[in-house]
Write an enzyme that holds these catalytic residues in place. Structure first.
Site, PDB file in Angstrom:
ATOM      1  CD  GLU A   1       3.750   2.411 -11.380  1.00 56.85           C
ATOM      2  OE1 GLU A   1       2.932   1.801 -10.672  1.00 56.85           O
ATOM      3  OE2 GLU A   1       4.312   1.910 -12.354  1.00 56.85           O
TER       4      GLU A   1
ATOM      5  CE  LYS B   1      -5.388  -0.095 -13.170  1.00 58.35           C
ATOM      6  NZ  LYS B   1      -4.096  -0.678 -13.033  1.00 58.35           N
TER       7      LYS B   1
ATOM      8  NE  ARG C   1       2.665   1.252 -16.835  1.00 57.75           N
ATOM      9  CZ  ARG C   1       2.312   0.028 -16.507  1.00 57.75           C
ATOM     10  NH1 ARG C   1       1.042  -0.322 -16.470  1.00 57.75           N
ATOM     11  NH2 ARG C   1       3.217  -0.858 -16.193  1.00 57.75           N
TER      12      ARG C   1
ATOM     13  NE  ARG D   1      -5.044  -7.523   0.753  1.00 61.84           N
ATOM     14  CZ  ARG D   1      -5.568  -6.611  -0.046  1.00 61.84           C
ATOM     15  NH1 ARG D   1      -6.123  -5.539   0.451  1.00 61.84           N
ATOM     16  NH2 ARG D   1      -5.532  -6.752  -1.348  1.00 61.84           N
TER      17      ARG D   1
ATOM     18  NE  ARG E   1       4.101 -10.944 -15.469  1.00 57.84           N
ATOM     19  CZ  ARG E   1       3.990  -9.666 -15.113  1.00 57.84           C
ATOM     20  NH1 ARG E   1       4.766  -9.165 -14.175  1.00 57.84           N
ATOM     21  NH2 ARG E   1       3.112  -8.884 -15.717  1.00 57.84           N
TER      22      ARG E   1
ATOM     23  N   GLY F   1       4.861  -4.357  -0.747  1.00 56.37           N
ATOM     24  CA  GLY F   1       5.962  -3.639  -0.098  1.00 56.37           C
ATOM     25  C   GLY F   1       5.483  -2.568   0.863  1.00 56.37           C
ATOM     26  CD  GLU F   2       2.936   1.654  -1.507  1.00 59.14           C
ATOM     27  OE1 GLU F   2       1.790   2.007  -1.188  1.00 59.14           O
ATOM     28  OE2 GLU F   2       3.409   1.840  -2.643  1.00 59.14           O
ATOM     29  CG  ASN F   3      -0.447  -1.983   2.060  1.00 56.71           C
ATOM     30  OD1 ASN F   3      -0.753  -1.030   2.767  1.00 56.71           O
ATOM     31  ND2 ASN F   3      -0.577  -1.967   0.740  1.00 56.71           N
TER      32      ASN F   3
ATOM     33  CG  HIS G   1       7.341  -2.520 -12.116  1.00 56.33           C
ATOM     34  ND1 HIS G   1       7.662  -3.707 -11.508  1.00 56.33           N
ATOM     35  CD2 HIS G   1       6.040  -2.614 -12.438  1.00 56.33           C
ATOM     36  CE1 HIS G   1       6.594  -4.486 -11.464  1.00 56.33           C
ATOM     37  NE2 HIS G   1       5.589  -3.836 -12.043  1.00 56.33           N
TER      38      HIS G   1
ATOM     39  CG  ASN H   1      -1.858   2.206 -16.910  1.00 54.07           C
ATOM     40  OD1 ASN H   1      -1.667   1.492 -17.897  1.00 54.07           O
ATOM     41  ND2 ASN H   1      -1.434   1.883 -15.713  1.00 54.07           N
TER      42      ASN H   1
ATOM     43  CG  HIS I   1       7.239  -1.995  -7.989  1.00 58.56           C
ATOM     44  ND1 HIS I   1       6.726  -0.735  -8.216  1.00 58.56           N
ATOM     45  CD2 HIS I   1       6.250  -2.855  -8.321  1.00 58.56           C
ATOM     46  CE1 HIS I   1       5.483  -0.836  -8.661  1.00 58.56           C
ATOM     47  NE2 HIS I   1       5.175  -2.115  -8.742  1.00 58.56           N
TER      48      HIS I   1
HETATM   49  P1  AMP Z   1      -0.205  -3.665  -6.664  1.00 59.00           P
HETATM   50  O1  AMP Z   1       0.049  -4.499  -7.891  1.00 59.00           O
HETATM   51  O2  AMP Z   1       0.923  -2.745  -6.320  1.00 59.00           O
HETATM   52  O3  AMP Z   1      -1.539  -2.978  -6.685  1.00 59.00           O
HETATM   53  O4  AMP Z   1      -0.272  -4.707  -5.437  1.00 59.00           O
HETATM   54  C1  AMP Z   1      -1.342  -5.601  -5.302  1.00 59.00           C
HETATM   55  C2  AMP Z   1      -0.991  -6.646  -4.257  1.00 59.00           C
HETATM   56  O5  AMP Z   1      -0.651  -6.010  -3.018  1.00 59.00           O
HETATM   57  C3  AMP Z   1      -2.136  -7.576  -3.885  1.00 59.00           C
HETATM   58  O6  AMP Z   1      -2.199  -8.674  -4.752  1.00 59.00           O
HETATM   59  C4  AMP Z   1      -1.773  -8.026  -2.474  1.00 59.00           C
HETATM   60  O7  AMP Z   1      -0.957  -9.169  -2.544  1.00 59.00           O
HETATM   61  C5  AMP Z   1      -0.927  -6.894  -1.937  1.00 59.00           C
HETATM   62  N1  AMP Z   1      -1.584  -6.122  -0.880  1.00 59.00           N
HETATM   63  C6  AMP Z   1      -2.436  -5.093  -1.000  1.00 59.00           C
HETATM   64  N2  AMP Z   1      -2.837  -4.644   0.213  1.00 59.00           N
HETATM   65  C7  AMP Z   1      -2.216  -5.421   1.126  1.00 59.00           C
HETATM   66  C8  AMP Z   1      -2.204  -5.479   2.551  1.00 59.00           C
HETATM   67  N3  AMP Z   1      -2.919  -4.634   3.307  1.00 59.00           N
HETATM   68  N4  AMP Z   1      -1.426  -6.418   3.144  1.00 59.00           N
HETATM   69  C9  AMP Z   1      -0.689  -7.271   2.405  1.00 59.00           C
HETATM   70  N5  AMP Z   1      -0.660  -7.271   1.066  1.00 59.00           N
HETATM   71  C10 AMP Z   1      -1.405  -6.361   0.432  1.00 59.00           C
END
Ligand code: AMP
Length: 405
Positions: free
Chosen positions: A386, A17, A93, A286, A243, A334-336, A182, A10, A210
């Site tokens: 991905e 990466k 990618r 966070r 953005r 979304g995951e966290n 995405h 990537n 996402h």
């Molecule tokens: P990504 O672009 O998918 O790597 O997402 C990065 C973003 O995920 C970061 O800027 C945070 O805003 C969010 N993030 C990562 N870990 C956490 C967490 N444990 N709780 C809340 N937001 C998180």
């Protein structure tokens, strides 16, 4: 010996990466990152996953060629060198594939020329992707190189969703339309969501959210994307880390005519200084949650604007799909971020949507349901991957017929 390894690259403008995977069991053999290419303080972080410690080097890495050579040296030190006969292909990618690339594609001179022709619609991303491809080709000219496009999954969007309502001749002349991004993540997550429900992708309708630093939503009907929130560029749609997402296009004219800003300044404003960071100074969810807990009003308003936009898209995509089987949250936020998931579906019980507080609070790397049993629509958290998806698509193109992938 059958070659079963795939290197996923990537390439960004100043970073690369990478992940090396073994497609017999989709396991990772090594992962890493080269940052700040072209600066004095370049950094390579390499993690072997077959044994051995993480290694970090800080030294000037002049360009992508030097970066890939350094990566190659690290892999060789682990017995996983790029010259290995076990390497089957390199999967790249590529951000923008326009309308032409609807599927992963083995890279030829013509393919590379077409990716080059798309630079005007992806000026930040495609040039870096092209550099990564050329460099990898120079290192292993004999090896198949495959481009996996961020836009490909969205090429199934109907014209009613893909076209902006502007003069058709002008739009066509400049290739102005909604492409979406995405896509690799939306494809992977929508399929994994079907799996989680115990169904085939063609039998389910899913809204994928996402939510990372960049964020996009998509509506996927029976495994095919029918609508997505990013458009000509990744600027359209949801509120993101930096953005703005949707704004009235007249904001641009206003800032130019009345605010005296140049087009480049407005571009930087909307792409880099807006979204959560523009609203409250932070783009990490966070930190925003910490500030909200401490009573910070700017952070609370930024969160509310983020959620309001997300909810609008859930409603819109519900209407586009007519029937929704699942909503899937993915990527860093979304995951966290349980509070984001809870707030995004709060008050939508009439649409069959609800989140179970206890299930939502569980932290896990696994795909999981967070909706109560009675809910008509499943709400899921589905970690995206991905790199695995790029590796799978790459290997499917180059593996000898009959090889399981
Ligand atoms: P990504 O672009 O998918 O790597 O997402 C990065 C973003 O995920 C970061 O800027 C945070 O805003 C969010 N993030 C990562 N870990 C956490 C967490 N444990 N709780 C809340 N937001 C998180």
């Amino acid at each position: 010996m059958t070659a079963t390894r795939v290197l996923v690259l990537n390439s960004g403008s100043s970073s690369v990466k990478y992940q090396l995977l073994d497609m017999r069991d989709s396991s990772r053999l090594a992962v890493g990152l080269v940052e700040r290419i072209g600066e004095e303080t370049s950094r390579l972080k390499h993690t072997p996953l077959t044994g051995g410690d993480e290694r970090e080097r800080e030294e000037p890495i002049a360009d992508h060629e030097a970066a890939l050579k350094a990566v190659s040296a690290e892999l060789t030190a682990d017995g996983l060198g790029l010259d290995s006969p076990e390497l089957a292909a390199i999967g790249h990618r590529v951000v923008h594939g326009g309308l032409k690339f609807t599927a992963p594609t083995v890279i030829t001179d013509e393919v590379l020329a077409e990716i080059q022709r798309l630079v005007p619609v992806a000026p930040l991303h495609n040039p870096a992707n092209i550099t990564g491809i050329r460099t990898a080709q120079a290192l292993r000219p004999d090896l198949p190189q495959v481009a996996v496009f961020d836009t490909a999954f969205h090429t199934t969007m109907p014209e009613s969703a893909a076209r902006y309502a502007i003069d058709v001749a002008t739009a066509d002349q400049h290739r102005v339309r909604r492409y979406g991004f995405h896509g690799t993540s939306h494809a992977y997550v929508s399929r994994e969501t079907a799996k989680l429900l115990g169904k085939e992708p063609q039998d389910v309708n899913v809204i994928v959210l996402h939510l990372g630093n960049g964020a996009s939503a998509s509506a996927v009907r029976g495994g095919r994307c029918v609508e997505t929130s990013m458009g000509l560029t990744p600027l359209e749609g949801l509120v993101m880390g930096t953005r703005s997402g949707d704004v009235d296009p007249a904001v641009v004219f206003h800032l130019a005519r009345v605010g005296g800003m140049s087009i480049d300044e407005v571009d930087t404003l909307l792409n880099k200084k807006s979204g959560l960071v523009g609203l409250c100074g932070d783009n990490d969810m966070r930190e925003i949650r910490r500030r909200i807990d401490g009573g910070d009003e700017a952070a609370a308003l930024a969160f509310d604007i983020y959620i309001h936009r997300l909810k609008k898209y859930i409603g819109a995509y519900y209407a586009v799909l007519g029937r929704v089987d699942a909503i899937a949250f993915t990527a860093g936020v979304g995951e966290n971020a349980a509070p984001v998931r809870e707030a995004a579906v709060a008050g939508l019980e009439e649409l069959g949507l609800a989140v179970d507080g206890e299930l939502n609070a569980v932290r896990s790397d696994e795909a999981r349901l967070i909706s109560p049993e009675y809910a008509r629509v499943a709400v899921a958290v589905v970690p995206t991957d991905e790199e695995l998806e790029i590796a799978r698509q790459t290997y499917a193109l180059v593996a000898p017929v009959g090889t399981p992938s």
